[in-house]
Design a protein around this motif. Structure first.
Motif, short mmCIF file in Angstrom:
data_model
loop_
_atom_site.label_atom_id
_atom_site.label_comp_id
_atom_site.label_asym_id
_atom_site.label_seq_id
_atom_site.Cartn_x
_atom_site.Cartn_y
_atom_site.Cartn_z
N GLU A 1 -0.30 -54.69 -55.90
CA GLU A 1 0.10 -54.29 -54.30
C GLU A 1 -0.64 -55.80 -53.64
OE1 GLU A 1 -0.61 -49.86 -52.84
OE2 GLU A 1 -2.91 -50.92 -53.84
N ILE A 2 0.41 -55.72 -53.10
CA ILE A 2 0.32 -56.54 -52.02
C ILE A 2 0.12 -56.63 -50.35
CG2 ILE A 2 0.96 -59.06 -50.78
CD1 ILE A 2 2.60 -58.80 -52.95
N PRO A 3 -1.58 -55.94 -49.87
CA PRO A 3 -2.46 -55.99 -48.52
C PRO A 3 -2.04 -57.31 -48.21
CG PRO A 3 -3.66 -54.87 -50.78
CD PRO A 3 -2.38 -55.91 -51.32
N VAL A 4 -2.23 -56.93 -46.80
CA VAL A 4 -2.61 -58.22 -45.72
C VAL A 4 -4.15 -57.08 -44.61
CG1 VAL A 4 -1.95 -59.63 -44.10
CG2 VAL A 4 -0.14 -59.22 -45.77
N LEU A 5 -4.76 -57.76 -44.58
CA LEU A 5 -6.01 -56.58 -44.60
C LEU A 5 -6.35 -57.79 -43.18
CD1 LEU A 5 -8.24 -55.67 -47.25
CD2 LEU A 5 -6.31 -54.39 -46.25
N PHE A 6 -6.82 -57.22 -42.00
CA PHE A 6 -7.38 -57.38 -40.90
C PHE A 6 -8.99 -56.60 -40.56
CE2 PHE A 6 -2.65 -57.48 -40.61
CZ PHE A 6 -2.15 -58.79 -40.23
N LYS A 7 -8.87 -57.82 -40.47
CA LYS A 7 -10.41 -57.86 -40.64
C LYS A 7 -11.94 -57.89 -39.28
CE LYS A 7 -13.78 -58.73 -45.17
NZ LYS A 7 -13.74 -59.23 -45.93
N VAL A 8 -12.45 -57.14 -39.50
CA VAL A 8 -13.43 -57.42 -38.29
C VAL A 8 -15.27 -57.69 -38.95
CG1 VAL A 8 -14.76 -56.14 -36.33
CG2 VAL A 8 -12.51 -56.09 -36.39
N ASN A 9 -15.92 -59.06 -38.95
CA ASN A 9 -16.95 -59.13 -39.25
C ASN A 9 -18.14 -58.47 -38.85
OD1 ASN A 9 -16.13 -60.03 -42.08
ND2 ASN A 9 -14.82 -62.09 -40.89
N LEU A 10 -18.82 -58.12 -39.22
CA LEU A 10 -19.91 -57.44 -37.85
C LEU A 10 -21.05 -58.13 -37.21
CD1 LEU A 10 -19.10 -53.38 -39.06
CD2 LEU A 10 -18.78 -54.78 -37.26
#
Length: 164
Positions: free
Chosen positions: A55-64
């Motif tokens: 599986e190859i996810p590409v995640l867009f992340k928000v660091n709080l």
């Protein structure tokens, strides 16, 4: 159907675009599947479908933003799954069903995590994520039968990130 427990593991890289936003591509080996009842000649048996994906996810992340060493985050993004193997088991009989499955699975996932920033810059993380399949994984070929089977996965993950 009920969920089947399986493992997931792999590698990831988190690239911080800003202090708050990041992109995180991953390559994972993921075990998916389900348990369900099947009736054969008026006898009901418990069957298990075992699917293994790269599986190859590409995640867009928000660091709080927080003070201290705890680093919470939220993320979402698409995931491409490449089917490696597929088996159905009833009683002690296992059958390869890879030819009855599509070779790819496209999903969307969302999750939350918390990381602990260590003194050497590395990160120890704990994450919970949910992935929903967007496409049917059943391959009915030229059949007039329309079968809509989608993956749905809850993952609990522990990770270690190296600083570089």
């Amino acid at each position: 159907t009920t969920m089947k427990m399986g493992g997931v593991g792999g590698v990831f890289m988190c690239y911080n675009i800003t202090e708050i936003f990041a992109i995180q591509p991953e390559v994972l080996f993921s075990m998916k599947g389900a348990k369900y009842d099947i009736t054969i000649l008026d006898e009901t048996y418990e069957a298990t479908m075992k699917l293994n994906y790269i599986e190859i996810p590409v995640l867009f992340k928000v660091n709080l933003p927080t003070e201290g060493k705890m680093k919470p985050s939220l993320y979402a993004g698409p995931a491409l799954g490449i089917l490696m193997s597929a088996n159905a088991e009833v009683e002690d009989v296992s059958e390869d069903i890879k030819d009855d499955m599509k070779g790819t699975d496209i999903g969307l996932l969302a999750g939350a995590g918390i990381g602990y920033q260590m003194e050497n810059g590395s990160l120890l993380s704990f994450e919970v994520r949910y992935e929903v399949g967007m496409t049917s994984i059943a391959d009915t070929g030229d059949s007039d039968v329309d079968v809509d089977v989608k993956n749905s996965v809850i993952s609990v993950m522990v990770g270690y990130g190296f600083a570089f």
